[in-house]
Design a protein around this motif. Structure first.
Motif, PDB file in Angstrom:
ATOM      1  N   LEU A   1       1.305  -1.098  -0.061  1.00 50.00           N
ATOM      2  CA  LEU A   1      -0.227  -0.097   0.076  1.00 50.00           C
ATOM      3  C   LEU A   1       0.800   1.141   0.009  1.00 50.00           C
ATOM      4  O   LEU A   1       1.594   1.263   0.824  1.00 50.00           O
ATOM      5  CB  LEU A   1      -1.073  -0.341   1.352  1.00 50.00           C
ATOM      6  CG  LEU A   1      -1.849   1.240   1.551  1.00 50.00           C
ATOM      7  CD1 LEU A   1      -3.441   1.129   0.407  1.00 50.00           C
ATOM      8  CD2 LEU A   1      -2.496   0.819   2.376  1.00 50.00           C
ATOM      9  N   PHE A   2       0.874   1.856  -0.817  1.00 51.81           N
ATOM     10  CA  PHE A   2       1.499   2.945  -0.919  1.00 51.81           C
ATOM     11  C   PHE A   2       0.646   4.624  -1.111  1.00 51.81           C
ATOM     12  O   PHE A   2      -0.483   4.784  -2.299  1.00 51.81           O
ATOM     13  CB  PHE A   2       2.616   3.119  -1.503  1.00 51.81           C
ATOM     14  CG  PHE A   2       2.268   2.596  -3.638  1.00 51.81           C
ATOM     15  CD1 PHE A   2       2.621   3.922  -4.626  1.00 51.81           C
ATOM     16  CD2 PHE A   2       2.941   1.260  -3.892  1.00 51.81           C
ATOM     17  CE1 PHE A   2       2.089   3.563  -5.742  1.00 51.81           C
ATOM     18  CE2 PHE A   2       2.255   0.830  -4.968  1.00 51.81           C
ATOM     19  CZ  PHE A   2       2.160   1.841  -6.206  1.00 51.81           C
ATOM     20  N   GLY A   3       1.378   5.360  -1.022  1.00 52.04           N
ATOM     21  CA  GLY A   3       0.412   6.689  -1.409  1.00 52.04           C
ATOM     22  C   GLY A   3       0.027   7.338  -0.345  1.00 52.04           C
ATOM     23  O   GLY A   3       0.142   7.188   0.688  1.00 52.04           O
ATOM     24  N   GLY A   4      -0.749   9.539  -0.365  1.00 48.91           N
ATOM     25  CA  GLY A   4      -1.300   9.293   0.820  1.00 48.91           C
ATOM     26  C   GLY A   4      -2.837   9.256   0.285  1.00 48.91           C
ATOM     27  O   GLY A   4      -3.280   8.792  -0.541  1.00 48.91           O
ATOM     28  N   ALA A   5      -3.339   9.537   1.321  1.00 47.80           N
ATOM     29  CA  ALA A   5      -4.612  10.110   1.507  1.00 47.80           C
ATOM     30  C   ALA A   5      -4.999  11.557   0.140  1.00 47.80           C
ATOM     31  O   ALA A   5      -4.603  11.882  -0.310  1.00 47.80           O
ATOM     32  CB  ALA A   5      -5.081  11.047   2.915  1.00 47.80           C
ATOM     33  N   GLY A   6      -6.278   9.678  -0.680  1.00 51.75           N
ATOM     34  CA  GLY A   6      -6.511  11.011  -1.699  1.00 51.75           C
ATOM     35  C   GLY A   6      -5.732  10.381  -2.537  1.00 51.75           C
ATOM     36  O   GLY A   6      -6.769  10.036  -3.938  1.00 51.75           O
ATOM     37  N   ASP A   7      -5.083   9.579  -2.746  1.00 49.78           N
ATOM     38  CA  ASP A   7      -4.024   9.125  -3.764  1.00 49.78           C
ATOM     39  C   ASP A   7      -3.291   8.128  -2.950  1.00 49.78           C
ATOM     40  O   ASP A   7      -2.345   7.657  -3.964  1.00 49.78           O
ATOM     41  CB  ASP A   7      -2.507  10.098  -4.276  1.00 49.78           C
ATOM     42  CG  ASP A   7      -2.373  10.059  -5.430  1.00 49.78           C
ATOM     43  OD1 ASP A   7      -2.758   9.383  -6.302  1.00 49.78           O
ATOM     44  OD2 ASP A   7      -1.083  10.058  -6.065  1.00 49.78           O
ATOM     45  N   ARG A   8      -4.367   6.844  -3.045  1.00 48.96           N
ATOM     46  CA  ARG A   8      -3.112   5.797  -2.547  1.00 48.96           C
ATOM     47  C   ARG A   8      -3.604   4.531  -3.550  1.00 48.96           C
ATOM     48  O   ARG A   8      -4.585   4.424  -4.441  1.00 48.96           O
ATOM     49  CB  ARG A   8      -4.409   5.422  -1.072  1.00 48.96           C
ATOM     50  CG  ARG A   8      -3.740   6.038  -0.025  1.00 48.96           C
ATOM     51  CD  ARG A   8      -4.376   4.926   1.946  1.00 48.96           C
ATOM     52  NE  ARG A   8      -2.895   5.237   1.990  1.00 48.96           N
ATOM     53  CZ  ARG A   8      -2.901   4.679   3.592  1.00 48.96           C
ATOM     54  NH1 ARG A   8      -4.977   4.512   3.609  1.00 48.96           N
ATOM     55  NH2 ARG A   8      -2.119   4.450   4.623  1.00 48.96           N
ATOM     56  N   THR A   9      -2.542   4.050  -3.563  1.00 49.19           N
ATOM     57  CA  THR A   9      -2.526   2.323  -4.304  1.00 49.19           C
ATOM     58  C   THR A   9      -2.332   1.417  -3.574  1.00 49.19           C
ATOM     59  O   THR A   9      -1.287   1.313  -2.186  1.00 49.19           O
ATOM     60  CB  THR A   9      -1.683   2.387  -5.581  1.00 49.19           C
ATOM     61  OG1 THR A   9      -1.618   4.367  -6.293  1.00 49.19           O
ATOM     62  CG2 THR A   9      -1.362   1.714  -6.631  1.00 49.19           C
ATOM     63  N   LEU A  10      -3.252   0.071  -4.059  1.00 46.98           N
ATOM     64  CA  LEU A  10      -2.931  -1.016  -3.273  1.00 46.98           C
ATOM     65  C   LEU A  10      -2.748  -1.698  -4.908  1.00 46.98           C
ATOM     66  O   LEU A  10      -3.385  -2.180  -5.092  1.00 46.98           O
ATOM     67  CB  LEU A  10      -4.325  -1.945  -2.581  1.00 46.98           C
ATOM     68  CG  LEU A  10      -4.255  -2.920  -1.734  1.00 46.98           C
ATOM     69  CD1 LEU A  10      -2.759  -2.884  -1.276  1.00 46.98           C
ATOM     70  CD2 LEU A  10      -5.370  -3.311  -1.191  1.00 46.98           C
TER      71      LEU A  10
END
Length: 178
Positions: free
Chosen positions: A28-37
């Motif tokens: 799981l990476f990216g920040g709030a509003g732009d996360r990718t699993l």
């Protein structure tokens, strides 16, 4: 984040296994509003997934995650095979890909080095990974001390991996020539 990834792995792994796939990585990476699993899986016999395999696994994962709702924010689900220059995430990967070039990043330096690049020499009974580092010889590190590792794209790796199908490749070839 590591705790959430562990929870997600617990939810996703049975779905992958039910389809006959081995789970390679859940990240799981990216920040709030732009996360990718990101979910990587493979068929044990081919070490690849087809587009249909990815779609089947994506639907199963989506159903489970919709039901359990373990991720607070919105996210994109990305399901894929690990690819040719794949991450090495399991101890067995280091044995399976013995003889191929890899880059290992350590959590803490060993002998003043935090990154080891060379040919994988396999694993030892004490859960150590051995790599032949040019100019330094054989180096062994405990699997637990590895922060990340991946195969490097080489002619030898390309020769050792074959696509499941090259159907349709000639269509792209003629389009490029026009």
């Amino acid at each position: 984040m590591a705790e959430l990834e562990a929870r997600l792995t617990e939810l996703i792994e049975p779905e992958a296994r039910a389809l006959g796939f081995d789970l390679v990585r859940v990240k799981l990476f990216g920040g709030a509003g732009d996360r990718t699993l990101q979910v990587m899986a493979e068929r044990p016999d081919t070490r690849q997934l087809t587009i249909d395999d990815c779609a089947d696994l994506s639907r199963r994962i989506s159903d489970v995650l919709d039901e359990k709702d373990p991720i607070d924010d919105a996210y994109r689900l990305e399901v894929s095979s690990p690819g040719i220059d794949r991450p090495l995430t399991r101890l067995k990967d280091f044995e399976d890909w013995k003889g191929h070039e890899a880059r290992i990043t350590l959590a803490e330096p060993v002998d003043g080095r935090k990154q080891l690049t060379g040919d994988l020499a396999g694993t030892d009974r004490d859960d150590s990974v051995t790599i032949y580092v040019r100019g330094h010889g054989l180096t062994s590190v405990n699997f637990e001390k590895i922060a990340s590792a991946k195969l490097l794209l080489t002619d030898r790796l390309i020769a050792a991996t074959q696509p499941l199908s090259s159907e349709g490749a000639e269509e792209f070839e003629t389009e490029d020539q026009d």
